[in-house]
Design a protein around this motif. Structure first.
Motif, short mmCIF file in Angstrom:
data_model
loop_
_atom_site.label_atom_id
_atom_site.label_comp_id
_atom_site.label_asym_id
_atom_site.label_seq_id
_atom_site.Cartn_x
_atom_site.Cartn_y
_atom_site.Cartn_z
N SER A 121 0.62 -1.73 -0.25
CA SER A 121 -0.08 0.04 0.39
C SER A 121 0.83 1.14 -0.23
CB SER A 121 -1.39 -0.17 1.14
OG SER A 121 -1.83 -1.17 0.92
N PRO A 122 1.61 1.26 -0.66
CA PRO A 122 2.52 2.70 -0.91
C PRO A 122 1.53 3.63 -0.89
CG PRO A 122 2.84 1.27 -2.78
CD PRO A 122 1.89 0.75 -2.48
N ASN A 123 1.88 5.30 -1.16
CA ASN A 123 1.78 6.33 -1.54
C ASN A 123 2.54 6.98 -3.20
OD1 ASN A 123 0.24 6.62 0.31
ND2 ASN A 123 2.04 7.80 1.31
N ASN A 157 -3.84 -3.96 -1.91
CA ASN A 157 -3.55 -3.29 -1.90
C ASN A 157 -3.84 -1.73 -2.09
OD1 ASN A 157 -0.39 -1.87 -2.68
ND2 ASN A 157 0.05 -2.86 -3.94
N HIS A 158 -3.67 -1.43 -1.26
CA HIS A 158 -4.63 -0.06 -0.41
C HIS A 158 -3.65 1.20 -0.68
CE1 HIS A 158 -7.92 2.29 1.52
NE2 HIS A 158 -6.82 2.92 2.03
N MET A 159 -3.13 1.38 -2.68
CA MET A 159 -2.28 1.91 -2.44
C MET A 159 -2.84 3.84 -2.59
SD MET A 159 -0.99 0.76 -6.02
CE MET A 159 1.02 -0.01 -5.86
N LEU A 313 -11.05 12.42 4.55
CA LEU A 313 -9.52 12.23 4.72
C LEU A 313 -9.26 10.47 4.44
CD1 LEU A 313 -10.35 14.67 7.53
CD2 LEU A 313 -8.21 15.00 7.55
N TYR A 314 -7.78 10.19 4.94
CA TYR A 314 -7.09 8.97 5.25
C TYR A 314 -7.99 8.16 6.06
CZ TYR A 314 -3.62 5.14 5.87
OH TYR A 314 -2.76 4.72 6.44
N ALA A 315 -8.96 8.46 7.12
CA ALA A 315 -9.94 7.63 7.80
C ALA A 315 -10.67 6.74 7.55
CB ALA A 315 -9.79 8.12 9.29
N THR A 317 -11.56 7.15 3.98
CA THR A 317 -11.36 6.27 2.85
C THR A 317 -11.25 5.09 3.39
OG1 THR A 317 -10.20 8.17 2.12
CG2 THR A 317 -9.37 6.12 0.83
N ASP A 318 -10.86 4.83 5.12
CA ASP A 318 -10.30 3.43 5.22
C ASP A 318 -12.10 3.04 5.81
OD1 ASP A 318 -7.63 2.01 6.01
OD2 ASP A 318 -6.83 3.74 6.57
N LEU A 319 -12.58 4.33 6.31
CA LEU A 319 -13.60 3.49 6.40
C LEU A 319 -14.61 2.69 5.79
CD1 LEU A 319 -15.10 6.17 8.96
CD2 LEU A 319 -15.10 4.39 10.65
N PHE A 337 -1.24 -4.57 7.84
CA PHE A 337 0.48 -4.76 8.18
C PHE A 337 1.29 -3.36 7.65
CE2 PHE A 337 -0.44 -9.42 7.08
CZ PHE A 337 0.37 -9.35 8.44
N ILE A 338 0.98 -2.16 8.72
CA ILE A 338 1.00 -1.47 8.91
C ILE A 338 1.42 -0.67 9.44
CG2 ILE A 338 0.32 1.49 8.13
CD1 ILE A 338 -2.95 -0.31 7.94
N ASP A 339 3.12 0.29 9.78
CA ASP A 339 4.02 0.72 10.21
C ASP A 339 3.24 0.97 12.31
OD1 ASP A 339 5.24 3.10 11.60
OD2 ASP A 339 6.76 2.75 9.56
N ARG A 341 3.28 3.14 13.67
CA ARG A 341 3.34 4.52 13.95
C ARG A 341 1.19 4.86 13.67
NH1 ARG A 341 8.95 6.70 11.20
NH2 ARG A 341 7.93 4.84 10.28
N GLN A 342 1.13 3.87 13.39
CA GLN A 342 -0.51 4.34 12.15
C GLN A 342 -1.61 3.13 13.63
OE1 GLN A 342 -1.36 4.42 8.16
NE2 GLN A 342 0.51 4.94 7.79
N SER A 343 -0.83 3.34 14.37
CA SER A 343 -1.45 2.44 15.45
C SER A 343 -2.93 3.11 16.05
CB SER A 343 -0.42 1.83 17.07
OG SER A 343 0.25 0.33 16.49
#
Ligand code: ARG
Length: 578
Positions: A121-123, A157-159, A313-315, A317-319, A337-339, A341-343
């Motif tokens: 999922s890269p930018n 792949n949530h690019m 926002l990012y959130a 889209t994730d919803l 599987f994400i860093d 820091r995004q916990s």
């Protein structure tokens, strides 16, 4: 069934026959000290405490009720009440013969689930850099493992292909194309292109205005902006896909479901949240306040779902993607599987999706975080000049370094052979160095250690595999179909057999917990047990009786199968010679 589960069952029925309460566990574990059997049952002590009786005497009573005929040839009691189980060699031989590729090397076949794995999922605004490496290879290893067990895996792949930066990027692309540049050339190096457009944006107010205007136009579906955007995205995706090929990662074009795919649903997400009175206005923005994630002072955790200007926002889209994955893809389980820091972001999104009914009640939502890749100096991994390291450069260096090592070891090999082996060893080394560390920790990226032929490294395991294969070449035998008439006699054979029989359990553990280092440690121990076996148990030497030779060859063959399968689950290739 694994040997451990089998022993557990037998021990529990012996405990029941001894009138021990049902909820007392048998506590079966692999013995770690020589002379204490192959497995230990440590449940007698806790049970004795419960029943207020002498543990050694209780262990003795359990033994009288324990039936391990055909499984163990000796069971004894040690210390305060440990029960040591010595497995019968015939039992191990039989069990080994059951391990075949058809039986999936001893793994259990679970009830298949539909499992979505969100990884890489890269930018797309920039080139893939080392920050994307961990998600890509850890996620891929876990996806492969779950798939091997028979689950229905849907890779996602949530690019990141949407957002304000794209206004600036397409405005820049338009200018460069106007100067007669080809899109492929202009975007040959996305990092440079990004810097050029950023500089343009900062230095030139007219350009900055245009860039802002293009963001709005893009979002409202303007054809010209869309075309430029699509050109940019296509080239950026191609950059990522080249990396996936080099990395031997299973992600394909059809696994891409980028942020923009949810664009049309974002307004629905917002209105649903508003209708349920979850989203409320706060300083012009739409915000959900989650009391479930309140801080120590009791302040609820705010999730902004729409900015005051109207942007999502990012959130948000994730919803939308969670609703799609649960409702349309019918996922039973979703792994991210994400860093690390995004916990907080993941916690917020999971809590809100459940609360709003965007996902089914019994769905399992899992964030599997990982730490940062560090340089030898203990700081986040950077180039010498302090820039981000592009993945493509890193992988190229890995293959070159491995090629040099392979050439030193095999001066007689052709350049084609060296290139092929160098590629597998170099890529394998980078992946294994990452996978073999507990993923939640930071880890130090160090070329020398990861490319070493000794220790817990990919080259060591790949080399162990080629050693086994060379025995068959020397013997002039095709190894297929020889897994029969195994007889375990020597201690080193027994140790290796026990390791081989643990494969199923280890794979299951990776499938449950998504920690691939457990499989790495196992393969390292397996290779080490093989090396000891190889030292002590001659195979092709004169004077070795044919039955012994064939039994040992069968053990070699099983070891090579488990080794190759285990490495394949990690996405690491093996070779016949090295
Ligand atoms: N594109 C994001 C980043 O590079 C990662 C996306 C992870 N997946 C997700 N569903 N949020 O940080």
């Amino acid at each position: 069934m694994s040997i451990k589960s089998l022993l557990d069952q037998r021990m529990l029925s012996a405990m029941a026959a001894t009138n021990i309460p049902e909820d007392c566990p048998a506590n079966i574990a692999v013995s770690t000290r020589a002379g204490f059997g192959d497995f230990q049952a440590n449940g007698a002590m806790a049970a004795a405490k419960r029943l207020k009786t002498n543990p050694r005497e209780l262990a003795q009573k359990i033994l009288e009720n324990l039936d391990l005929s055909g499984i163990a040839d000796n069971v004894d009691i040690a210390g305060p009440g440990f029960i040591n189980i010595h497995l019968a060699p015939e039992f191990l031989s039989e069990q080994l013969q059951l391990l075949s590729v058809a039986n999936k090397l001893g793994t259990n076949t679970p009830t298949p689930q539909t499992i979505v794995v969100d990884y890489s999922s890269p930018n797309l605004a920039k080139e893939m850099h080392v920050g994307h490496l961990r998600s890509t290879i850890i996620g891929d290893a876990v996806a492969r493992t779950l798939e091997y067990l028979g689950h229905n895996i849907i890779r996602q792949n949530h690019m990141g292909d949407w957002g304000t930066q794209f206004g600036m990027l397409i405005a820049e692309l338009e200018e460069q194309l106007g100067e007669g540049e080809q899109a492929e050339l202009a975007l040959g190096d996305l990092e440079i292109f990004y810097q050029q457009s950023k500089k343009h944006f900062d230095d030139n107010p007219d350009f900055a205005d245009k860039a802002r205007n293009y963001v709005v136009k893009l979002q409202s579906g303007d054809a010209h902006c869309r075309t430029l955007w699509q050109q940019f995205i296509d080239i950026s995706v191609a950059h990522s896909e080249a990396i996936y090929r080099d990395l031997n990662v299973t992600l394909t074009h059809t696994d891409i479901r980028p942020e923009s795919a949810y664009n049309d649903d974002l307004a629905n997400v917002l209105s649903d949240l508003q209708q349920q009175k979850l989203a409320v206005e706060d300083q012009g923005a739409q915000v959900v306040f989650l009391k479930e994630l309140a801080d120590k002072k009791g302040n609820p955790s705010p999730v902004i779902v729409q900015k005051s200007g109207g942007g999502y926002l990012y959130a948000t889209t994730d919803l939308a993607s969670l609703r799609y994955r649960s409702g349309t893809l019918k996922a039973n389980r979703i792994l991210y599987f994400i860093d690390a820091r995004q916990s907080l972001h993941m916690k917020q999104v999971f809590t809100l999706a459940k609360k709003a009914g965007f996902v089914t009640d019994n769905i399992c939502l899992e964030h599997h975080p990982f730490g940062t890749m560090m340089g030898k100096d203990g700081k986040p991994f950077k180039t010498r000049s302090g820039g981000t390291v592009k993945l493509t450069d890193l992988l190229q260096e890995a293959v070159e370094r491995a090629g040099t090592l392979v050439k030193e070891k095999n001066p007689a090999s052709t350049s084609g052979e060296i290139a092929e082996i160098g590629r597998k060893v170099g890529i394998g080394a980078v992946k294994y160095a990452d996978l073999s560390k507990t993923r939640t920790n930071d880890y130090i990226f160090d070329w020398e250690t990861m490319l070493s032929f000794e220790g817990n490294t990919a080259p060591y395991l790949q080399y162990a595999y080629t050693r086994i294969r060379s025995i068959f070449r020397k013997a002039g035998i095709e190894p297929s179909g020889i897994i029969q008439n195994i007889s375990i006699a020597e201690q080193q054979e027994k140790a290796l057999a026990l390791k081989l029989l643990q494969f199923g359990e280890v794979v299951q553990q990776v499938a449950d917990d998504a920690y691939p280092h457990v499989l790495c440690n196992y393969l390292y121990e397996l290779a080490s047990a093989y090396m000891v076996f190889y030292e002590h148990c001659p195979i092709l030497k004169d004077g070795i009786p044919p039955q012994v030779r064939d039994s040992r060859l069968a053990i070699c063959q099983l070891t090579s199968l488990v080794m190759a399968q285990g490495l394949d689950l990690l996405g690491i290739e093996v070779m016949e010679q090295m």
